[in-house]
Design a protein around this motif. Structure first.
Motif, PDB file in Angstrom:
ATOM      1  N   SER A 121       9.101  -2.274  -2.914  1.00 24.97           N
ATOM      2  CA  SER A 121       9.068  -0.849  -3.285  1.00 24.97           C
ATOM      3  C   SER A 121       8.215  -0.028  -2.322  1.00 24.97           C
ATOM      4  N   GLU A 153      12.179   4.116  -5.984  1.00 30.54           N
ATOM      5  CA  GLU A 153      12.557   5.074  -7.043  1.00 30.54           C
ATOM      6  C   GLU A 153      12.761   4.353  -8.374  1.00 30.54           C
ATOM      7  N   LEU A 154      13.457   3.208  -8.317  1.00 29.64           N
ATOM      8  CA  LEU A 154      13.675   2.428  -9.549  1.00 29.64           C
ATOM      9  C   LEU A 154      12.343   1.951 -10.122  1.00 29.64           C
ATOM     10  N   LEU A 182       9.358   3.374  -9.745  1.00 34.37           N
ATOM     11  CA  LEU A 182       8.619   4.507 -10.324  1.00 34.37           C
ATOM     12  C   LEU A 182       9.208   4.943 -11.663  1.00 34.37           C
ATOM     13  N   GLU A 183      10.541   4.842 -11.755  1.00 32.38           N
ATOM     14  CA  GLU A 183      11.203   5.222 -13.014  1.00 32.38           C
ATOM     15  C   GLU A 183      11.130   4.101 -14.051  1.00 32.38           C
ATOM     16  N   GLU A 184      10.465   3.005 -13.688  1.00 36.43           N
ATOM     17  CA  GLU A 184      10.275   1.839 -14.561  1.00 36.43           C
ATOM     18  C   GLU A 184      11.603   1.249 -15.039  1.00 36.43           C
ATOM     19  N   LYS A 185      12.607   1.341 -14.137  1.00 36.07           N
ATOM     20  CA  LYS A 185      13.903   0.714 -14.427  1.00 36.07           C
ATOM     21  C   LYS A 185      13.870  -0.713 -13.872  1.00 36.07           C
TER      22      LYS A 185
END
Length: 744
Positions: free
Chosen positions: A253, A261-262, A264-267
């Motif tokens: 990351s 991005e994933l 940070l979006e906790e996906k």
């Protein structure tokens, strides 16, 4: 293709058993000769410190991909040796001396592999391999970790911008510790690295590996680990796998926007998301995935092959730049080569390695653009010479397999091409292109060499001509000062290997010895001379008289000789002046103190006398020689020695020890500078004290230190050195008092 054509191509014999054998061989040939699309090609190198298991790993790769039928060990009991160590000397010593190329197929992908040496003495083999590769596998020993040549290989990969995977090998060894190796990769190599595998047991308990991305356990069954069995992660390792996978995603990351991005979006990223992120970051050289295994025990090799396909770039994903209309000063327009395999662009290839075989010179090339077919003409962009392609081959170690055409991204070889390593070839004579050349390090060790038997001189000349052409770091020259031939190379092992090859391949045993240093003799203060040469023996005699002064030149001119005619009038006729100058220069060829050349003096001819009948140029030549001899006996002389400018690069922790060692060798440290844990020391050291320094530096710095040296100036040597040189010369000439008594 009809069965008739297959049988004809397979060179069938009458026996039906032989027919099927030949058809089988032909189908294998067709399989490997088939050209794949650009996306299904990988050009990789296997590089590491010596004895990390590169050649064993290559042997396993060839076995699992079906390229060879049986595996052999580097130092095997069956005396066969590994496929890639084709030279007898390699098999005996258990080391790789020459890089070897091969190609194989894994999951419908064509993989070109170059196995490189690990020893620092053969570093040019790694240089030229990495120059033409798109990716590499950096092999590390689970016990040794990041070692000296690992650092060198890492610098070479950085120089040529080669993406790499790390493979920690030898998990089965006692004291194997992949965790420590990962920390060293981060601290010593400055890699943004993370595990994508974890071991299932270490040392003798090594059973398999855990795949962090797919979250599964992989075991290797069968006698040779050829069958991969997938299973669930053991219950007691699941927490560790989750933590390590999270660490992997974190490292990715930091350098990949999409995965960042994933994150940070906790996906939760999918397996495909992680693999794509690894591929993008590996190609950009911003992340290094770390795989695990033990090639000797047949574990972890197939997942490494999968990783090569998944994460390393194909030839179309690497930007290769050529210089158009290169100027002498190095300028020129840069263009990006197009690796498309449709044949619309002109052919561009780089000769990266030369090898003399029994069929003539074999030139290894990498095709960067276009298509090359058998029978076509190509031009050497440097010399403008044209060559007709009579044979196109692809190499499998020392075996050649004929092909009719090669495409962009292929590595192949040609016969009968007279060129140098690093030459660019094109099929359009008007295309003035040149590819970036290969970095060739300067030799650091020189030794005198001569054949043991004079009758072997022809073979000796052939061997030297071949080896200097094949290996640009192996250099040969004649030293007129000491009247001996010198060879220079990257280390004592390097020169020793070539000496053994001369004996084995050319039946020419040679003697290697320490070369003599080119000392000089000079005058310390001005000295007058007035010398009369007179000889009368009936008939025409000899008469010449010269007078003047011999004086030392300034220190910055202590390597030259000067002659000055300052006569006035006709006492020394002008036609005899060249004789005086020749006599002076001839006397300076061999000094009287130690037998070395005289330099740094000026002969000023002020006056003289001649005889109308008996004077000649020869008489004045002999008079000048006598004058120099008189000045030697009356004047004060000293011996000069060459001082070398030495640059040593080493890790910070060895700084004090190396400075102490340079002082011990009579060196003067002129400066130091440091950056990122490395120190560069600049010093001036007498050449006579530098012999054996390469080996000593490597042993004192655990093989991590490197040095280069070049001539700086001549300077007076120490009194004890001067005394030794004078005594040695007097011994050789039989001039010592005790020697004279014996003669009497």
């Amino acid at each position: 293709m009809s069965i008739f054509n297959i049988l004809r191509a397979a060179k069938v014999f009458k026996t039906s058993g032989k027919i099927f054998t030949q058809i089988e061989g032909y189908s294998s040939y067709v399989k490997y000769a088939e050209h794949k699309s650009l996306e299904k090609i990988r050009n990789i190198g296997i590089s590491a410190h010596i004895d990390s298991g590169k050649t064993t790993l290559t042997e396993r790769i060839l076995y699992y991909t079906g390229r060879i039928d049986a595996m052999h060990e580097v130092k095997g009991k069956d005396n066969v040796g590994a496929v890639m160590d084709s030279m007898e000397l390699e098999r005996q010593r258990g080391i790789t001396i020459q890089s070897a190329a091969t190609y194989t197929i894994w999951k419908e992908h064509n993989i070109n592999i170059i196995d490189t040496p690990g020893h620092v003495d053969f570093t040019v083999e790694v240089e030229r391999a990495l120059r033409v590769l798109d990716g590499a596998i950096l092999v590390l020993c689970a016990v040794g970790g990041v070692q000296s040549q690992t650092l060198t290989v890492n610098r070479q990969m950085k120089r040529y911008n080669v993406p790499c995977l790390a493979f920690i090998n030898k998990l089965d060894r006692l004291a194997a510790n992949p965790e420590r190796v990962l920390k060293q990769m981060r601290s010593k190599l400055n890699h943004n690295a993370a595990f994508i595998h974890l071991p299932i047991g270490l040392e003798k308990d090594c059973e398999g590996i855990l795949d962090l991305i797919e979250e599964r356990a992989i075991y290797f069954d069968g006698e040779y680990g050829q069958t991969m069995r997938y299973d669930e992660i053991p219950q007691d390792r699941r927490t560790e796998v989750k933590e390590r996978k999270h660490e992997l995603i974190e490292h990715l990351s930091n350098v990949d926007e999409k995965l960042g991005e994933l994150f940070l979006e906790e996906k939760t990223p999918t397996v495909s998301d992680i693999k794509q992120a690894v591929r993008r970051t590996v190609i950009k050289r911003s992340f290094t995935p770390v795989l695990l295994g033990t090639a000797l025990k047949n574990k972890g090799v197939q997942p490494l092959l999968d990783a090569v396909l998944d994460y390393l770039p194909n030839p179309g994903e690497v930007e290769n730049i050529a210089i158009l209309n290169e100027k002498k000063d190095g300028g020129g327009e840069t263009i990006v080569l197009d690796p498309a395999r449709d044949g619309t662009k002109p052919f561009v290839g780089l000769a990266f390695k030369l090898e003399v075989s029994k069929f003539g010179q074999l030139t290894y090339l990498r095709c960067y653009q276009g298509i090359l077919r058998r029978g076509e003409l190509i031009y050497n962009a440097r010399t403008g010479r044209k060559v007709k392609i009579s044979r196109l081959v692809r190499m499998h170690s020392n075996n050649m397999e004929e092909v009719s055409e090669v495409y962009a991204g292929d590595i192949f070889a040609l016969f009968g091409v007279d060129c140098a390593s690093g030459d660019t070839f094109v099929n359009d004579n008007k295309l003035q292109l040149s590819l970036e050349s290969i970095h060739v390090p300067d030799p650091v060790v020189s030794m005198s060499i001569k054949p043991k038997n004079n009758k072997d001189r022809d073979n000796f000349s052939k061997a030297v001509a071949r080896f200097t052409k094949e290996d640009p770091t192996f250099q040969f020259r004649y030293d007129p000062d000491n009247k001996e031939t010198l060879v220079s190379g990257m280390g004592e092992l390097h020169l020793e290997i070539y000496a053994q090859r001369m004996e084995r391949e050319y039946n020419c045993p040679v003697e290697l010895g320490k070369p003599k240093v080119a000392f000089r003799e000079t005058l310390m203060s001005a000295c007058d001379f007035d010398y009369l040469h007179k000889k009368q023996s009936g008939g025409a005699g000899q008469y010449a008289r010269v007078s003047g002064i011999i004086e030392p030149l300034p220190p910055q001119q202590n390597t030259v000789l000067e002659f000055s005619d300052e006569t006035i009038g006709t006492n020394v006729p002008k036609q005899f002046i060249p004789g005086v100058e020749r006599g002076f220069l001839d006397s300076c060829q061999k000094g009287f103190l130690s037998g070395h050349k005289v330099s740094g003096i000026k002969f000023r001819l002020h006056d003289g006398a001649h005889h109308i009948v008996d004077s000649s140029e020869l008489a004045f030549f002999l008079a000048a020689k006598g004058a120099v001899k008189d000045v030697f006996e009356e004047g004060a002389w000293q011996i000069l020695e060459p001082i070398m400018y030495v640059e040593v690069v080493l890790p910070d922790e060895f700084h004090g020890a190396i400075i102490g060692q340079l002082n011990k060798r009579g060196g003067i440290v002129t400066g130091t500078e440091g950056a990122e844990g490395w120190t560069t020391i600049y010093a001036e050291v007498p050449l006579n004290n530098m012999f054996g320094y390469a080996g000593e530096l490597r042993s004192m710095t655990q093989g991590k230190g490197e040095f280069s040296m070049e001539y700086s100036r001549y300077s007076p040597c120490l009194p004890d050195v001067q005394e030794q040189l004078i005594r040695k010369y007097q011994e050789e000439m039989g001039l010592l008092p005790d020697q004279k008594k014996k003669k009497n």
